[in-house]
Structures are given as structure tokens and as C-alpha cells.
Scaffold this motif. Sequence first.
Motif, PDB file in Angstrom:
ATOM      1  N   LYS A 112      91.214  45.397  44.979  1.00  9.46           N
ATOM      2  CA  LYS A 112      91.331  46.386  46.266  1.00  9.46           C
ATOM      3  C   LYS A 112      90.067  46.673  46.911  1.00  9.46           C
ATOM      4  N   GLN A 113      90.013  46.684  48.258  1.00  6.09           N
ATOM      5  CA  GLN A 113      88.709  46.825  48.816  1.00  6.09           C
ATOM      6  C   GLN A 113      88.705  48.083  49.617  1.00  6.09           C
ATOM      7  N   LEU A 114      87.597  48.909  49.350  1.00  3.39           N
ATOM      8  CA  LEU A 114      87.718  50.227  50.083  1.00  3.39           C
ATOM      9  C   LEU A 114      86.757  49.990  51.445  1.00  3.39           C
ATOM     10  N   SER A 115      85.809  49.480  51.283  1.00  2.60           N
ATOM     11  CA  SER A 115      84.924  49.451  52.371  1.00  2.60           C
ATOM     12  C   SER A 115      84.365  47.600  52.148  1.00  2.60           C
ATOM     13  N   PRO A 116      83.753  47.309  53.375  1.00  7.67           N
ATOM     14  CA  PRO A 116      83.169  45.868  53.279  1.00  7.67           C
ATOM     15  C   PRO A 116      82.509  45.375  52.149  1.00  7.67           C
ATOM     16  N   HIS A 117      81.827  46.320  51.192  1.00  8.93           N
ATOM     17  CA  HIS A 117      81.276  45.925  50.215  1.00  8.93           C
ATOM     18  C   HIS A 117      81.651  46.529  48.869  1.00  8.93           C
ATOM     19  N   HIS A 118      82.778  47.455  48.746  1.00 15.01           N
ATOM     20  CA  HIS A 118      83.129  48.416  47.597  1.00 15.01           C
ATOM     21  C   HIS A 118      84.558  48.091  47.402  1.00 15.01           C
ATOM     22  N   PHE A 119      84.528  47.664  46.084  1.00 15.35           N
ATOM     23  CA  PHE A 119      86.020  47.322  45.470  1.00 15.35           C
ATOM     24  C   PHE A 119      86.194  48.355  44.316  1.00 15.35           C
ATOM     25  N   VAL A 120      87.616  48.301  44.130  1.00 15.22           N
ATOM     26  CA  VAL A 120      88.127  49.278  42.818  1.00 15.22           C
ATOM     27  C   VAL A 120      89.261  48.257  42.024  1.00 15.22           C
ATOM     28  N   ALA A 121      89.229  48.650  41.068  1.00 16.68           N
ATOM     29  CA  ALA A 121      90.182  48.189  39.845  1.00 16.68           C
ATOM     30  C   ALA A 121      90.636  49.080  39.127  1.00 16.68           C
ATOM     31  N   ALA A 122      91.741  48.893  38.422  1.00 18.67           N
ATOM     32  CA  ALA A 122      92.406  49.626  37.329  1.00 18.67           C
ATOM     33  C   ALA A 122      91.753  49.593  36.115  1.00 18.67           C
ATOM     34  N   ASN A 123      91.015  48.752  35.821  1.00 21.72           N
ATOM     35  CA  ASN A 123      90.401  48.450  34.462  1.00 21.72           C
ATOM     36  C   ASN A 123      89.743  47.212  34.249  1.00 21.72           C
ATOM     37  N   TYR A 124      88.984  47.362  33.229  1.00 19.83           N
ATOM     38  CA  TYR A 124      87.888  46.056  33.162  1.00 19.83           C
ATOM     39  C   TYR A 124      88.743  44.489  33.120  1.00 19.83           C
ATOM     40  N   ASP A 125      89.930  44.544  32.789  1.00 19.71           N
ATOM     41  CA  ASP A 125      90.700  43.191  32.611  1.00 19.71           C
ATOM     42  C   ASP A 125      91.072  42.704  34.118  1.00 19.71           C
ATOM     43  N   VAL A 126      91.415  43.702  34.945  1.00 19.08           N
ATOM     44  CA  VAL A 126      91.419  43.350  36.352  1.00 19.08           C
ATOM     45  C   VAL A 126      90.161  43.005  37.117  1.00 19.08           C
ATOM     46  N   LEU A 127      89.109  43.466  36.662  1.00 17.51           N
ATOM     47  CA  LEU A 127      87.711  43.176  37.192  1.00 17.51           C
ATOM     48  C   LEU A 127      87.449  41.725  36.553  1.00 17.51           C
ATOM     49  N   VAL A 128      87.703  41.414  35.275  1.00 18.17           N
ATOM     50  CA  VAL A 128      87.353  40.278  34.952  1.00 18.17           C
ATOM     51  C   VAL A 128      87.967  39.048  35.452  1.00 18.17           C
ATOM     52  N   ASP A 129      89.224  39.499  35.853  1.00 17.49           N
ATOM     53  CA  ASP A 129      90.008  38.300  36.524  1.00 17.49           C
ATOM     54  C   ASP A 129      90.080  38.452  38.141  1.00 17.49           C
ATOM     55  N   SER A 130      89.203  38.920  38.417  1.00 17.35           N
ATOM     56  CA  SER A 130      89.030  39.409  40.057  1.00 17.35           C
ATOM     57  C   SER A 130      87.641  38.997  40.387  1.00 17.35           C
ATOM     58  N   PRO A 131      87.316  37.638  40.617  1.00 22.53           N
ATOM     59  CA  PRO A 131      85.953  37.396  41.107  1.00 22.53           C
ATOM     60  C   PRO A 131      85.631  37.693  42.474  1.00 22.53           C
ATOM     61  N   ILE A 132      84.197  38.016  42.824  1.00 27.39           N
ATOM     62  CA  ILE A 132      83.940  38.377  44.198  1.00 27.39           C
ATOM     63  C   ILE A 132      83.082  37.141  44.754  1.00 27.39           C
ATOM     64  N   GLU A 133      83.351  36.966  45.756  1.00 24.51           N
ATOM     65  CA  GLU A 133      82.749  35.979  46.718  1.00 24.51           C
ATOM     66  C   GLU A 133      81.932  36.872  48.135  1.00 24.51           C
ATOM     67  N   THR A 134      80.713  36.776  48.006  1.00 23.05           N
ATOM     68  CA  THR A 134      80.096  37.384  49.223  1.00 23.05           C
ATOM     69  C   THR A 134      78.969  36.653  49.623  1.00 23.05           C
ATOM     70  N   GLY A 135      78.991  36.691  51.029  1.00 23.07           N
ATOM     71  CA  GLY A 135      78.110  35.715  51.589  1.00 23.07           C
ATOM     72  C   GLY A 135      78.409  35.269  52.969  1.00 23.07           C
ATOM     73  N   ILE A 136      77.921  34.228  53.357  1.00 21.70           N
ATOM     74  CA  ILE A 136      78.169  33.800  54.631  1.00 21.70           C
ATOM     75  C   ILE A 136      79.293  32.474  54.516  1.00 21.70           C
ATOM     76  N   HIS A 137      80.570  32.639  54.976  1.00 19.99           N
ATOM     77  CA  HIS A 137      81.790  31.870  54.686  1.00 19.99           C
ATOM     78  C   HIS A 137      82.688  31.851  55.977  1.00 19.99           C
ATOM     79  N   GLU A 138      83.248  30.757  56.030  1.00 22.74           N
ATOM     80  CA  GLU A 138      84.533  30.927  56.996  1.00 22.74           C
ATOM     81  C   GLU A 138      85.602  31.529  56.311  1.00 22.74           C
ATOM     82  N   TYR A 139      86.418  32.305  57.224  1.00 19.93           N
ATOM     83  CA  TYR A 139      87.564  32.998  56.650  1.00 19.93           C
ATOM     84  C   TYR A 139      88.695  32.833  57.530  1.00 19.93           C
ATOM     85  N   HIS A 140      89.972  32.781  56.940  1.00 16.17           N
ATOM     86  CA  HIS A 140      91.148  32.668  57.639  1.00 16.17           C
ATOM     87  C   HIS A 140      92.112  33.851  56.825  1.00 16.17           C
TER      88      HIS A 140
END
Length: 610
Positions: A170-198
Amino acid sequence: MSFNRIGLILAFCFTLSFFTTSAGAAEADVKYSITMTDPAHHLAVVSLTLNADAGALDLYLPVWRSGKYRILPLANGIRQFSAVDAKQQPLNWQKVDKSHWQVKVTQASKVTVSYQLYADMLGDRVRHIDDSHAFLDASGVFMYSPNHRAKPLSVELQVPENWQSRSGMKQLSPHHFVAANYDVLVDSPIETGIHEYHEFSMGDRHYGLLFWGKGNHDSNQVITDLKKLDKAAGELWGDYPFKDYLYMVHGTSGARGATEHLNSTIIQFPWYAFHERKDYIRFISTSAHELIHTWNVKAYRPKGISPYAYQQENYTPLLWIAEGSTSYYDLLLPVRAGVITEKEFLELFAKELQAYLDRPGKSEMSVAEASFDWWIESGGDRGHNHSVSIYGEGALVSWFWDVQLRESSGGDASWDDLHRALYQTFSVSKGEGYEVADVQLILGELSGDDVSHAWAMYVDGTESLEIDLLLKHFGLKTAWQYEDARADAGWQLKEEAGRWLVKQTSRGKSAWTAGLVAGDQILAINGQRLSQGSSKSALTQYQPGDSVVVHYFRRDQLLRSTMVLGESFGKLKLVKDKTASPMQKSQYESWTGQPFTPLKVAVSPETSSK
């Protein structure tokens, strides 16, 4: 009470609920932040803040990441570790082992730990930071406290101004995420940078698709096909374990592979390999594979890997279902969806069958043993001759059970039903996992038969699959097409800097019997130099049974061996039997989602059925 007054109260309750939820997310029990300090040199600083009781605060970095059943040196990127209390006073700490840090907390306090992170493990899909992006899999980035593993958390990123951040969290702001626990975090990688998005939607499901790196992909075509895969997957399982899903695609010049996550995937693919049809099929079947994993592994998985134990190997004899069944469906789902053609499916399935037939290791290792030992599987020449793959072998054992269920039930049940039952019965979110007895019980209920004997033969044992009998159930048969030489050495060669090296030899075949081994440099056959580009045509002038003299280097010594050539069976093709029964045709259509109609297969005049 007036309508307006009721409306005001409801509005107030909604507003209170909204701010309570937002505040709860903002006031997470565990707070992570990561600052890109020197992206070009792969450097960042990570901080972790949590409440700690007096005593020892143990912090760990996992020693493996989900989807790659190998112990990895993930902690080798950590330097400059430090810890302070709420008053910013330094706390003593020590490193206990390679992935374990222990902080001495003098009194209950908020503790902040920070460390430098070096992120240059792109090919392992763990962490990578450069001047254009950062890919962050928590298993190689964020430490955790076992006492806080189940607590809510937040992650904030400090990145260059023109970067965008995406994740399955879940994304609260452009660079701020929240998760219910560490298991969700460890299974939710982050991609940040310059990319094409659809973005696109299917029903109540929202999808994101990003491409990092240049590529010759057609985004519209990819989205069209991903929509078709979504529909076919829903038809297989009945519903979806997610509302949001993110495809992260890295167009690379070296790293390649893919990893499934809770509601996202990371796919690494050569940037230039989206245009040719055969390459695109490989990409879209990989996409299907990872999407399937959202059910098979992420929603339900074997008990040995549910829940994950991050500091050690996780053992199960059922990885062949977790990975092999996913490989089985990564061709079936695209053909059912109409993403690949029936002809393409049959060609690819024939290729998998030929790989199975050509692998000597299938007589030495069971798929259950391979599942348990996958943590130490070496692959290469040893794996080819003495082991099997949980992916390839697991896919075909899944196919075997698919046929058994269809035959025993008169076409009323299939492997699809087994997976639907696992999905409905065992929930990773509840900490559940299935065992061998559970799978056997469901198979027995679906088939009405005792499956223990077949299980002992084909899962726990090394009985070879009867390919022709299994194909017959779908009205198919095999044919062999000779394209090059009929003579066969039973080796695979690879070219390195103009030299031909033996990559592997097949146990019992010509090169193996002649004493040639992986690593030998082949110089000449019957006195004729094996020159650049000539490996495929080197045997065209010979016939099966001919003896040839092979000169080669081993340990920089010139050696020679006499090799008696075997016979190549050519390339395996699958063709439809013109005499197929209505039942066979019906099962083919149920299996592939395609009508059983005559299909032209380009074969040479020397093609023969066996």
C-alpha cells in the motif's frame, strides 16, 4: 433525528475512521527509511526504528530470498552499523554471526539502527542501486527483529527528485509504503527510479506494468496479453487472491530470470528480446509463470515453506508441485488464453518432453528427492546425468497426474481441481501449508482410486513416464524429424573465444563412453579441425556406428579417444491422431482450451511416428 443530523454523524464517523487508519499507518510499530547516498556507486543508508525492551535486541537479515531456494550472502552488503536510543545516545552492539546483530538496550526505549547498504546484486534480483533506479527486495535490504516480525511497518525512500516509486505494498505517498508485517514487506519488492509505467484494470483488479531499461517491447501488445492471462487464471482457480498486481520488468543486457512475490513479480529479460516471436513467447510464458505463482506458492504452498524461516533452509518434498506445476501451467495458461497458438504450444510441449527423454538423471533421482535437495542442487553436467529438475520433471509429473485424474474420473476431474482444492483448503495468510498426505487424500477423492502405488513409482520413485500412453489420452502421438546429422555424439559443446569446450556429456552415450568429460577442449574429429561455427555440422558426414578419433586438450595436455557414434532421434514433434476418439478429442479441448481440429505440422519426408 433528522436526515441531515444522521448524515453529519455518519460523515464524522467516516472522517474519524479515515484519520485513524492513516494515523495508524503513519505510526507504524517499525519504521524503515532508505536514502540513496551515492546511487552511481550502488550506495545507500538504511535506518530502522522500533520500540525495544531493556536487554538484547536481536536483528537479522535473511540468508535467502523467496523464490530462490539457495543460501545467499545477503549480509555482505552491510557496513557501518550503528545504534542509538531515543535520546540519540550510542548503544553497544556486537555482530553474532554473518546475518545477526545484537544491540544492548540499557532501558526500554525507541531504538534507531542505521547501516550502509551496498546494492549490486541485480542478477539475484535482491538489490540493485545505480544512477537510474533502485530495486529493493527486503530480504537483502531491511533487517528485522523476530519480536517485531508480525507488527505493522512503514518504508520511506529518499530518492532523486525525478524518480518514481512502485511496489505491491500500500502506497501512502509517492515514496512512502506501509505493510501489515515483515512477511508482507519481504514479499513486496520496491522499484524506484526512472521507468516507463502503464496501468490497466480487469474487473475489480488493478494492474501496474513498468519497464526499467530500454527495450524493443510493444507495451500495448504486452498489456493485451496480460489481460488475457488474467481471465484464464480466474477461470482456473475461480477467484483472485489480490486486488492489485504489479509487473516489474527489467530490460537488461545480462541479468535474466524472474521471481514471484505476494502480488507482484520482477522479470529480467534481455532488452532486445521482445520483438522476435520465439523470444516474446518466452517473455509472456514467464509472465504467466509468475502470475500463476500468485496462487500456487503465494496463496497456498507446502508446509515446509509455510511460513518462511528466513535464517535457514526450508525443506519440503513437494517443491515439484510449487514450482513444477507452475511450469506445467505456464504453457497451458497462455494457450487456453489464446496468447500463444495451439501450434506453438505443441512445439513447446514437445521440447519439454524431449528434454525429459534426453536426461539420464531421471533414472537416478526422484522428483520428491529433488524437491528436498533443491537447496544444494548443482546443475550442469552433474545435474543432467544424476539429478532431475523440480521445474521440468515437476511439470511432467504434474502432467502425469493430470492424465490419471482425467482417466480415472471419466473426464470429470483434472489437475486443475487438485489446485483449486489446495487453494480453497490451505491458506498461507493463516500460516497453513499442505503435506504429502493432504495431496494424496485430494487425489484419491478426485479419482476414486488408491494413488499410493503410482505416487511411490513416479513421485518417490524413478519410474520413467510412458510418454506415448500419456499423449494418447489427448489424441496425440510423437513423430521425430531429422534436421541435421543422424549420427550423435551425446555431447553438448559451447564456444568460448574460438575454442569448442564440452559443456556436458550424456551418461551412457558416445562421448561419455569414450571418456570425454565437461571442460575438455575439442580440437579435431578424424584429424579435421573443429573450426568456428562448425560444431553442428561436424558429424554430418558420418553414420551411426562409425568410429571417429577425437583429439582434445585436458589440463593443457593433448589427448585422443576413439568414439563410436550413436543415433540421433532428431527433433520431437507432436501430431494429432486422425483416429482419435470423441473422448480423446474432448479431453484435448478441455486440456488446451482449443478445438481438436487437423493441424498442419511441418515435417520432413523422413519423419517417423513411434
